[in-house]
Write an enzyme that holds these catalytic residues in place. Sequence first.
Site, PDB file in Angstrom:
ATOM      1  N   GLY A  47       2.067   2.419  10.779  1.00  0.00           N
ATOM      2  CA  GLY A  47       2.995   3.542  10.629  1.00  0.00           C
ATOM      3  C   GLY A  47       3.654   3.967  11.922  1.00  0.00           C
ATOM      4  N   ASN A  78       0.866  -1.181   0.000  1.00  0.00           N
ATOM      5  CA  ASN A  78       0.000   0.000   0.000  1.00  0.00           C
ATOM      6  C   ASN A  78       0.901   1.228   0.000  1.00  0.00           C
ATOM      7  OD1 ASN A  78      -1.783   2.059   0.548  1.00  0.00           O
ATOM      8  ND2 ASN A  78      -2.264   1.389   2.646  1.00  0.00           N
ATOM      9  N   TRP A  79       0.986   1.863  -1.176  1.00  0.00           N
ATOM     10  CA  TRP A  79       1.914   2.996  -1.312  1.00  0.00           C
ATOM     11  C   TRP A  79       1.380   4.274  -0.667  1.00  0.00           C
ATOM     12  CZ3 TRP A  79       4.389   3.111  -6.884  1.00  0.00           C
ATOM     13  CH2 TRP A  79       5.073   1.902  -7.097  1.00  0.00           C
ATOM     14  N   LYS A  80       0.098   4.251  -0.292  1.00  0.00           N
ATOM     15  CA  LYS A  80      -0.542   5.455   0.280  1.00  0.00           C
ATOM     16  C   LYS A  80      -0.334   6.640  -0.678  1.00  0.00           C
ATOM     17  CE  LYS A  80      -0.126   3.421   4.770  1.00  0.00           C
ATOM     18  NZ  LYS A  80      -0.166   3.583   6.206  1.00  0.00           N
ATOM     19  N   GLU A  85      -5.645  -4.826  10.418  1.00  0.00           N
ATOM     20  CA  GLU A  85      -4.635  -3.805  10.697  1.00  0.00           C
ATOM     21  C   GLU A  85      -5.000  -3.057  11.978  1.00  0.00           C
ATOM     22  OE1 GLU A  85      -2.512  -2.687   6.765  1.00  0.00           O
ATOM     23  OE2 GLU A  85      -4.237  -1.398   6.989  1.00  0.00           O
ATOM     24  N   GLU A 107      -7.114   4.773   7.619  1.00  0.00           N
ATOM     25  CA  GLU A 107      -6.894   6.204   7.344  1.00  0.00           C
ATOM     26  C   GLU A 107      -8.121   6.800   6.659  1.00  0.00           C
ATOM     27  OE1 GLU A 107      -3.138   5.685   5.341  1.00  0.00           O
ATOM     28  OE2 GLU A 107      -2.227   5.161   7.263  1.00  0.00           O
ATOM     29  N   SER A 148       3.139  -1.909  10.449  1.00  0.00           N
ATOM     30  CA  SER A 148       4.582  -1.945  10.733  1.00  0.00           C
ATOM     31  C   SER A 148       5.241  -3.274  10.377  1.00  0.00           C
ATOM     32  CB  SER A 148       4.850  -1.571  12.195  1.00  0.00           C
ATOM     33  OG  SER A 148       4.408  -0.247  12.451  1.00  0.00           O
ATOM     34  N   HIS A 154      -9.694   1.281   4.506  1.00  0.00           N
ATOM     35  CA  HIS A 154      -8.438   1.448   5.268  1.00  0.00           C
ATOM     36  C   HIS A 154      -8.703   2.386   6.455  1.00  0.00           C
ATOM     37  CE1 HIS A 154      -4.385   2.693   6.288  1.00  0.00           C
ATOM     38  NE2 HIS A 154      -3.978   1.574   5.706  1.00  0.00           N
ATOM     39  N   GLY A 166       2.683  -1.114   4.297  1.00  0.00           N
ATOM     40  CA  GLY A 166       2.683   0.309   3.960  1.00  0.00           C
ATOM     41  C   GLY A 166       4.096   0.799   3.702  1.00  0.00           C
ATOM     42  N   GLY A 167       4.662   1.470   4.687  1.00  0.00           N
ATOM     43  CA  GLY A 167       5.979   2.106   4.547  1.00  0.00           C
ATOM     44  C   GLY A 167       7.038   1.227   3.894  1.00  0.00           C
TER      45      GLY A 167
HETATM   46  P1  PGA Z   1       2.569   0.430   7.665  1.00  0.00           P
HETATM   47  O1  PGA Z   1       1.100   0.632   7.025  1.00  0.00           O
HETATM   48  O2  PGA Z   1       3.107  -0.863   7.116  1.00  0.00           O
HETATM   49  O3  PGA Z   1       3.335   1.625   7.198  1.00  0.00           O
HETATM   50  O4  PGA Z   1       2.383   0.381   9.151  1.00  0.00           O
HETATM   51  C1  PGA Z   1       0.256  -0.454   6.773  1.00  0.00           C
HETATM   52  C2  PGA Z   1      -1.013   0.051   6.127  1.00  0.00           C
HETATM   53  O5  PGA Z   1      -1.476   1.153   6.465  1.00  0.00           O
HETATM   54  O6  PGA Z   1      -1.597  -0.637   5.271  1.00  0.00           O
END
Ligand code: PGA
Length: 260
Positions: free
Chosen positions: A180, A12-14, A174, A99, A221, A97, A242-243
């Site tokens: 994050g 997930n590149w956000k 999640e 967010e 994470s 998600h 994500g990251g």
């Molecule tokens: P993260 O994000 O790996 O940066 O914690 C995961 C996500 O939001 O899908």
Amino acid sequence: MTTKRTPFIAGNWKMYKTIAEARQLVSEMIPSLQGVSGVEKVLCPPFPDLLAVKAILEGTEIGLGAQNMHWESAGAFTGEVSPVMLAELCQYVILGHSERRAYFGETDETVNRKVKAAIAHGLIPIMCIGETLQENEAGTTQQVLEKQIMGGLVDVTLPEATQPGEVNFIVAYEPVWAIGTGKAATSQGANAVVSDIIRPTLAKIFGSQIAEAVRVLYGGSVKASNASEFFKQSDIDGALVGGASLKVEEFAPIVQAAAG
Ligand code: PGA
């Protein structure tokens, strides 16, 4: 991995990477991801990158997904993107998600509309669920997850996959406090949530056979250094990353760990 389902890793590149940056990252990713067999790999860049990334992924086994979607096929919805548009570009879509729930007003009801629309247009939803730190500390994780699963799946029929015993629907667990933050859940803790809460709730809705067929990912994470811990767990079928999905040197070892 110990799971009996096909391992699945999505990046997930956000809201990162311009088209030029996306082209470069994907070109760097392909050589290290291509050779890893037995794992489904999917990249989910921002909307403007999809067409360029699709062209680069042509002929590879790497799938493409979007990060959100409107539920209507077309209409006066300024700023939105429809399932019809996405179906021309990609195979997967991340829905609900945390967010989007936290900053863009998504509710179980809107997630439900999106899940139904995605399935109707042949897209495979990656439906995200997870409790906040406050909910976790209040001991309400079970209620929160049950509500998100039941609410997101009202009147949903899960499409069967070509792979026997699998369905074209993915859940990403999640925990919001792990996203994050660098503070991942423990692998045993996450596995217990999947086996004690998520699969039983899916079984209540769809029966145990389908509940066993749904791939459930862990997200929050995940990095090269902790991925294999999660993949040793019998009920975790992969990760939503994500990251760490923005760096080849982090993402490639995660995919390799899922194959091992
Ligand atoms: P993260 O994000 O790996 O940066 O914690 C995961 C996500 O939001 O899908």
